[in-house]
Design a protein around this motif. Sequence first.
Motif, PDB file in Angstrom:
ATOM      1  N   ARG A  59       0.833  -1.197   0.000  1.00 45.16           N
ATOM      2  CA  ARG A  59       0.000   0.000   0.000  1.00 45.16           C
ATOM      3  C   ARG A  59       0.865   1.243   0.000  1.00 45.16           C
ATOM      4  NH1 ARG A  59      -4.282  -1.399   4.312  1.00 45.16           N
ATOM      5  NH2 ARG A  59      -5.253  -3.074   3.167  1.00 45.16           N
ATOM      6  N   GLU A  62       2.310   1.687  -3.202  1.00 47.29           N
ATOM      7  CA  GLU A  62       1.303   2.108  -4.162  1.00 47.29           C
ATOM      8  C   GLU A  62       0.897   3.560  -3.979  1.00 47.29           C
ATOM      9  OE1 GLU A  62      -2.005   0.279  -5.365  1.00 47.29           O
ATOM     10  OE2 GLU A  62      -0.842  -1.096  -6.574  1.00 47.29           O
ATOM     11  N   ARG A  63       0.923   3.991  -2.753  1.00 48.71           N
ATOM     12  CA  ARG A  63       0.404   5.314  -2.486  1.00 48.71           C
ATOM     13  C   ARG A  63       1.196   6.376  -3.251  1.00 48.71           C
ATOM     14  NH1 ARG A  63      -0.007   6.118   3.602  1.00 48.71           N
ATOM     15  NH2 ARG A  63      -1.197   4.219   3.352  1.00 48.71           N
ATOM     16  N   ALA A  64       2.504   6.168  -3.321  1.00 45.06           N
ATOM     17  CA  ALA A  64       3.362   7.187  -3.905  1.00 45.06           C
ATOM     18  C   ALA A  64       3.445   7.009  -5.403  1.00 45.06           C
ATOM     19  CB  ALA A  64       4.746   7.107  -3.282  1.00 45.06           C
ATOM     20  N   ARG A  65       2.329   7.129  -6.091  1.00 46.79           N
ATOM     21  CA  ARG A  65       2.434   6.879  -7.515  1.00 46.79           C
ATOM     22  C   ARG A  65       1.565   7.792  -8.361  1.00 46.79           C
ATOM     23  NH1 ARG A  65       1.537   1.069  -9.094  1.00 46.79           N
ATOM     24  NH2 ARG A  65       1.611   1.989 -11.143  1.00 46.79           N
ATOM     25  N   SER A  66       1.700   9.080  -8.210  1.00 49.86           N
ATOM     26  CA  SER A  66       1.041   9.964  -9.147  1.00 49.86           C
ATOM     27  C   SER A  66       1.922  10.029 -10.388  1.00 49.86           C
ATOM     28  CB  SER A  66       0.873  11.353  -8.550  1.00 49.86           C
ATOM     29  OG  SER A  66       2.120  11.994  -8.518  1.00 49.86           O
ATOM     30  N   GLN A  69       5.199  11.563  -9.555  1.00 49.42           N
ATOM     31  CA  GLN A  69       6.068  10.691  -8.773  1.00 49.42           C
ATOM     32  C   GLN A  69       6.636   9.577  -9.644  1.00 49.42           C
ATOM     33  OE1 GLN A  69       2.995  10.193  -6.018  1.00 49.42           O
ATOM     34  NE2 GLN A  69       3.932  11.452  -4.436  1.00 49.42           N
ATOM     35  N   TYR A 236     -12.965  12.588 -18.016  1.00 47.59           N
ATOM     36  CA  TYR A 236     -12.998  13.153 -16.669  1.00 47.59           C
ATOM     37  C   TYR A 236     -13.293  14.645 -16.682  1.00 47.59           C
ATOM     38  CZ  TYR A 236      -8.077  13.844 -17.905  1.00 47.59           C
ATOM     39  OH  TYR A 236      -6.924  14.161 -18.548  1.00 47.59           O
ATOM     40  N   HIS A 254      -8.241  20.323 -13.771  1.00 50.67           N
ATOM     41  CA  HIS A 254      -8.433  19.094 -14.533  1.00 50.67           C
ATOM     42  C   HIS A 254      -7.658  19.092 -15.840  1.00 50.67           C
ATOM     43  CE1 HIS A 254     -11.394  17.288 -11.869  1.00 50.67           C
ATOM     44  NE2 HIS A 254     -11.823  18.513 -11.667  1.00 50.67           N
ATOM     45  N   PRO A 257      -3.016  20.250 -15.306  1.00 54.87           N
ATOM     46  CA  PRO A 257      -2.064  19.226 -14.871  1.00 54.87           C
ATOM     47  C   PRO A 257      -1.903  18.103 -15.893  1.00 54.87           C
ATOM     48  CG  PRO A 257      -3.681  19.663 -13.165  1.00 54.87           C
ATOM     49  CD  PRO A 257      -4.164  20.342 -14.394  1.00 54.87           C
ATOM     50  N   ASN A 258      -2.922  17.893 -16.697  1.00 49.12           N
ATOM     51  CA  ASN A 258      -2.838  16.825 -17.687  1.00 49.12           C
ATOM     52  C   ASN A 258      -2.250  17.310 -19.000  1.00 49.12           C
ATOM     53  OD1 ASN A 258      -4.084  14.302 -16.566  1.00 49.12           O
ATOM     54  ND2 ASN A 258      -5.637  15.819 -16.034  1.00 49.12           N
TER      55      ASN A 258
END
Lengths: 343, 348
Positions: A59, A62-66, A69, A236, A254, A257-258
């Motif tokens: 976990r 997994e958490r650190a995965r933007s 990152q 999205y 939205h 950042p993309n």
Amino acid sequence: MPDQNTDPADDPMGTEVHSAFATPTPNLASMESEQLVEREQLEPEDPEDKDNLEDRDDRQRERARSLWQDAWRDLRGNWIFWVSSLVIVFLVIVAIWPGLFTSTSPLACNLSNSLQGSSSAHPFGTDNQGCDIYSRTLHGARASITVGFFATIGSVLVGAVLGGLAGFFGGWWDAILSRITDIFFGIPLLLGAMVFLTAIDSHSVWIVVAFLVILGWPQIARIARGSVITAKQQDYVTAARALGAGNSRLMLRHILPNAVAPIIVVGTIALGSYISLEATLSFLGVGLAPPTVSWGIDLSNAVQVFRNAPGTLFYPAAALSITVLAFIMLGDAVREALDPKLR
Amino acid sequence: MSTASSARMTTADTTEAPLLQVRDLHVEFRTREGVAKAVNGVNYSVSAGETLAILGESGSGKSVSSQAVMGILDSPPGFITGGEILFKGRDLLTVGREDRRKIRGAQMAMVFQDALSALNPVLTVGYQLGEMFRTHKGTSRKDAKTKAVELMERVGIPGARERVNQYPHQFSGGMRQRVMIAMALALEPDLIIADEPTTALDVTVQAQVMELLADLQREYNMGLILITHDLGVVADVADKIAVMYAGRIVETAPVHELYARPAHPYTKGLLESIPRLDQKGRDLFAIKGLPPNLVRIPAGCAFNPRCPMAQEICRAEVPPLFAVTEADGAELAGRGSACHFWKETLHG
């Protein structure tokens, strides 16, 4: 719970269990209790805890995965990124504090020392004006880095804002802006520079920056427009709209950042090319002018004498190449990290 | 016209005025190939606590009509060219843009088909959930996150406290759809439109998600519009069904009656084309032909080129939504069929 646990534990011993059934009941009972004891000893402590730990580890990992990152992890493992960053950090330090590396002024020139070879006083020798090439090469970094950074910041800001708005709103605004960028694309850079910079008498760093921004923003605007249009069509964005987000929130939270990754990539690579453009313009005599110290000016001074004193050409040219190369390599590394399609 | 009367008849069943009433809605897309008439005079209504399933193939106008209701139609090329969308008695088509935006999310919300693409990949799930409170209620960042955790717990996401800071791609398909539902639910809207909410999911997860939607709908007494092409999905959940074809509603009925006794050849075809186990070894049934190109909808009944019962009148006259009755003339509440031969279809 115990049922589930018996299955994997008993599987390899399946035959033994069957033979246990054949033996009288007391044996069976004792065996079962043994197994139970074993189970109790093993399972609550070892496997379950290990599972929990692994779960937690997973976990956390997994958490650190933007996206950012992920990109950073990619960059961290890329030697090109580290080499180019080190070179750039060094260049920036030189640009800010050239005095750390040389005490000779780049403008303290003595014609009687003209075109000397390498010596302890002048490690790279002197040019035809008798200036210290080592000092001039170091001091030249400031002009290049300043022009590169500010021209990039300027053109990215102008280009991203105008291109982004055009992409977001579309319609007339987009049509007009696209035609304007087309017009700017049609201007030959050197010709434009000759006309623009000759018309203006000042040859300060800021004039060159302004010129590069004016000619450079359409490239960024086009990229920004494209990536905003791509991001805008994503589900999205529609979903956020369907749930009541307004235009500014849609754009800033939205879409931006993309859409920003390609802009960063192009900006980083453009920085290198702005630096070489500055050198070109200064070489041609329409960019920076003395007393500003610039590699382009040094190169232009070296043209007449470099056959006798190759150092006059070699050192500023090498400095320029390394700088441009470092930024282009950085841009490549960043692109590789940010563009998942290249992975 | 019997279209309007049958629509009114449906609403008369419920005691109060319907939550949402769509009247004679027309939507067209102006494209280079011509004007595609995606929605041609659609009528339906949903009351609080009621579930309407809109059933149709892709291109039947079911998604477009719901986008028009939500006010998220891509315009251009999409234009609403006629009709009324009455939401709590107010015509949404006359409401200003900013007011409309405030209605979206707060009073009516939407659950999208593909939760992976409908969630922003660069923002955490918690942020996107909290955004609902922050845009509409100006809740602080911290409170919004607390509420996001509550919401995630309510839609049955285990470990919500830890997972609130994760990104959409770290969730499984079913969990992502739960997040979407939580987002739609955040401000306790009166109406939820779910656009094929289970299409992208495994069959086992489909049932769970549908159940969740139905439970929440009951709990909050919301109106639910369920858009789907899957007859199986709607059977247990919906109260009534509207079948769409080429931008028109061709049949409306309470859900079980529609399954038992379709009154339109198209609905009949749809029901027959569900593969069944006892059919093993035989050819699967398919409605012959293709759905019409919306730029060139056939004259008369749009279904006539594919219809086994088509007669001369079907090519000439557009059938209105006839009120469907028993053979002896006894009224069948809420039933309508846009077929000239509904009697023959229904009574065989």
